[in-house]
Scaffold this motif. Structure first.
Motif, PDB file in Angstrom:
ATOM      1  N   THR A  23       0.862  -1.185   0.000  1.00 49.33           N
ATOM      2  CA  THR A  23       0.000   0.000   0.000  1.00 49.33           C
ATOM      3  C   THR A  23       0.899   1.236   0.000  1.00 49.33           C
ATOM      4  O   THR A  23       2.121   1.125   0.123  1.00 49.33           O
ATOM      5  N   PHE A  24       0.289   2.404  -0.131  1.00 53.85           N
ATOM      6  CA  PHE A  24       1.088   3.636  -0.217  1.00 53.85           C
ATOM      7  C   PHE A  24       1.417   4.207   1.143  1.00 53.85           C
ATOM      8  O   PHE A  24       2.457   4.803   1.351  1.00 53.85           O
ATOM      9  N   ARG A  25       0.458   4.057   2.060  1.00 54.79           N
ATOM     10  CA  ARG A  25       0.615   4.738   3.345  1.00 54.79           C
ATOM     11  C   ARG A  25       0.751   3.729   4.480  1.00 54.79           C
ATOM     12  O   ARG A  25       0.133   3.863   5.513  1.00 54.79           O
ATOM     13  N   GLY A  26       1.534   2.710   4.210  1.00 49.43           N
ATOM     14  CA  GLY A  26       1.789   1.693   5.247  1.00 49.43           C
ATOM     15  C   GLY A  26       2.794   2.215   6.252  1.00 49.43           C
ATOM     16  O   GLY A  26       3.051   3.421   6.340  1.00 49.43           O
ATOM     17  N   GLY A 175     -10.651  -0.828   1.186  1.00 45.96           N
ATOM     18  CA  GLY A 175      -9.189  -0.772   1.220  1.00 45.96           C
ATOM     19  C   GLY A 175      -8.578   0.535   0.771  1.00 45.96           C
ATOM     20  O   GLY A 175      -7.583   0.546   0.055  1.00 45.96           O
ATOM     21  N   THR A 176      -9.178   1.640   1.210  1.00 45.72           N
ATOM     22  CA  THR A 176      -8.559   2.928   0.867  1.00 45.72           C
ATOM     23  C   THR A 176      -8.524   3.820   2.099  1.00 45.72           C
ATOM     24  O   THR A 176      -9.441   3.802   2.919  1.00 45.72           O
ATOM     25  N   SER A 177      -7.437   4.598   2.214  1.00 48.65           N
ATOM     26  CA  SER A 177      -7.200   5.364   3.440  1.00 48.65           C
ATOM     27  C   SER A 177      -8.040   6.632   3.511  1.00 48.65           C
ATOM     28  O   SER A 177      -8.092   7.283   4.544  1.00 48.65           O
ATOM     29  N   GLY A 178      -8.664   7.019   2.397  1.00 46.17           N
ATOM     30  CA  GLY A 178      -9.456   8.250   2.406  1.00 46.17           C
ATOM     31  C   GLY A 178      -8.575   9.481   2.516  1.00 46.17           C
ATOM     32  O   GLY A 178      -9.005  10.538   2.981  1.00 46.17           O
TER      33      GLY A 178
END
Ligand code: APR
Length: 232
Positions: A23-26, A175-178
């Motif tokens: 993911t991008f913001r792990g 599955g998205t951080s918003g």
């Protein structure tokens, strides 16, 4: 809940996490050891095209070794069996929804397996590297870049997305951080028009409080269970 006919599903990196795509913001907020802003902006591409091309070459090669998981397969089943309107709007640039069997998929942030020719605007299918500046198969110019929507660029097919949101009875985010707009705002568009809203995510996201319901857990468990529930 009133009868549901029109569904919009937004997916993010979390749905592909269990297929082995980061993911991008792990943890640490790094994107495979690069800050997102070092690779995912037009300015970064201008400043250090080799870094950006190498980075995307690596990601493009990696996704081709990954397989769709139970969450992708469940959405594909929903796509096959749902008789009403359905649109899977994905922020993901992998092709795991399609390889899982889904057809009604819209890639709002572009696709790893396309290149974009900045000379003639062609978007040829592209599975290999771009680092050696291969010629565009349409015009011959060495002007191919990843067909990825970078920060500061306009996501694709927004009118189609807003039309689908206007007609939606149910909006589901998976599955998205918003954290990234405009996608992070879709839940509010849907709510404003009285759609039911559901979030399926590993943990509470920045947008959780906007949803009627948030279910927390891994996508490979939550998504098949939700699809079973909806189709039963
Ligand atoms: N199942 C469900 N959710 C998960 C899982 C899992 N197995 N693993 C992680 N998640 C959740 C995380 O908790 C997080 O909330 O998925 C979310 C992933 O968030 P991000 O890494 O921010 O990814 P995404 O929301 O898709 O990012 C949006 O940002 O960098 C840009 O253009 C890029 O499309 C991307 C956009």
């Amino acid at each position: 809940m009133a009868a549901i006919r029109n569904i919009v599903i937004l997916t993010g990196a979390g749905i592909s996490a269990e297929s082995g795509i980061d993911t991008f913001r792990g943890a640490g907020g790094l994107w495979e050891n690069h800050r997102v802003e070092d690779v995912a902006t037009p300015e970064a591409f201008k400043r250090d095209p080799d870094l950006v091309l190498r980075f995307y070459d690596m990601r493009r090669a990696a996704i081709q070794t990954r397989e769709p998981n139970a969450a992708h397969h469940a959405l594909a089943r929903l796509d096959r069996e749902w008789r009403g309107n359905l649109l899977i709007v994905t922020q993901n640039v992998d092709d795991l929804h399609e390889r899982g069997g889904a057809e009604r998929v819209l890639h709002m942030h572009g696709e790893h397996l396309n290149a974009w020719c900045t000379a003639c605007d062609a978007r040829p299918r592209w599975t290999g590297p771009l680092i050696d500046r291969p010629p565009c198969p349409v015009c011959g110019a060495p002007a191919l870049r990843p067909d990825i929507v970078w920060f500061g660029e306009m996501p694709y097919r927004m009118e189609e997305i807003y039309d689908a949101l206007r007609a939606a009875d149910l909006f589901v985010s998976i599955g998205t951080s918003g954290a990234v707009y405009p996608a992070a705002g879709f839940v509010r568009n849907a709510r404003d028009l009285d759609a039911a809203t559901l979030e399926l995510n590993l943990e509470r996201s920045q947008g959780s409080s906007w949803f009627d319901e948030s279910r927390l857990g891994p996508a490979t468990e939550l998504v098949p269970a939700w699809v079973d529930e909806l189709l039963s």
